[in-house]
Design a protein around this motif. Structure first.
Motif: not given
Length: 170
Positions: A75-104
């Motif tokens: 169950i913890a692994s499933i939650v981790q997969i879901l959190v990572w999946t959402v964060l990867r999408a957020i970071f991809a969008v924000r890095i494309a918009k030149r966000s230093a905090s998203a890169r970090k």
């Protein structure tokens, strides 16, 4: 006779040493890989939920013996997969918009993911098959994990380049 007025001067270009107008290849590559891992996360999350359901059913019939520590781990692994999946999408969008905090954030996310992958290999409880009803797909699991680890390491290295840092800091 008077001369016609001169056209206005073109606007000045960017100062020397400034960030490039287009996203550097290393940053673009990292963003593409984040989206690929997003897709893997969607598939992995769905397969994990299916696997959880199947394991619970096999446990009910007595075909497998699941240690008490395994289901909370799954169950913890499933939650981790879901959190990572959402964060990867957020970071991809924000890095494309030149966000230093998203890169970090993406670098930290992938570093933590690498650490969790190693810990899960070391501490995942084994499921005992009693009636031969379930088969293990260890090779597929290992190959998938190695691909995920390799992609995470590549993302970290691409986002750590001077060009990516310069792009995101502008």
């Amino acid at each position: 006779m008077s001369n016609p007025p001169l056209p206005p001067a073109p606007p000045p270009g960017p100062p020397l040493g400034s960030a490039p107008e287009t996203m550097p290849g290393s940053t673009k590559g990292a963003v593409v890989l984040l989206w690929i891992l997003f897709g893997f996360g969607i598939c992995g999350g769905a397969l994990s939920v299916v696997g959880y359901t199947m394991l619970a059913g096999l446990e009910d019939t007595g075909d497998v013996v699941i240690p008490s520590s395994f289901m909370p781990f799954l169950i913890a692994s499933i939650v981790q997969i879901l959190v990572w999946t959402v964060l990867r999408a957020i970071f991809a969008v924000r890095i494309a918009k030149r966000s230093a905090s998203a890169r970090k954030g993406a670098i930290i996310l992938e570093l933590v993911g690498l650490g969790l992958a190693v810990l899960s290999w070391l501490f995942t409880p084994e499921v005992e098959v009693t009636n031969g009803a379930a088969t293990s797909n260890t090779a597929g699991t290992v190959i998938g994990a190695v691909i995920g680890i390799a992609l995470a390491a590549i993302i970290i290295s691409l986002l750590s380049t001077a060009d990516s840092k310069r792009w995101c800091n502008e």
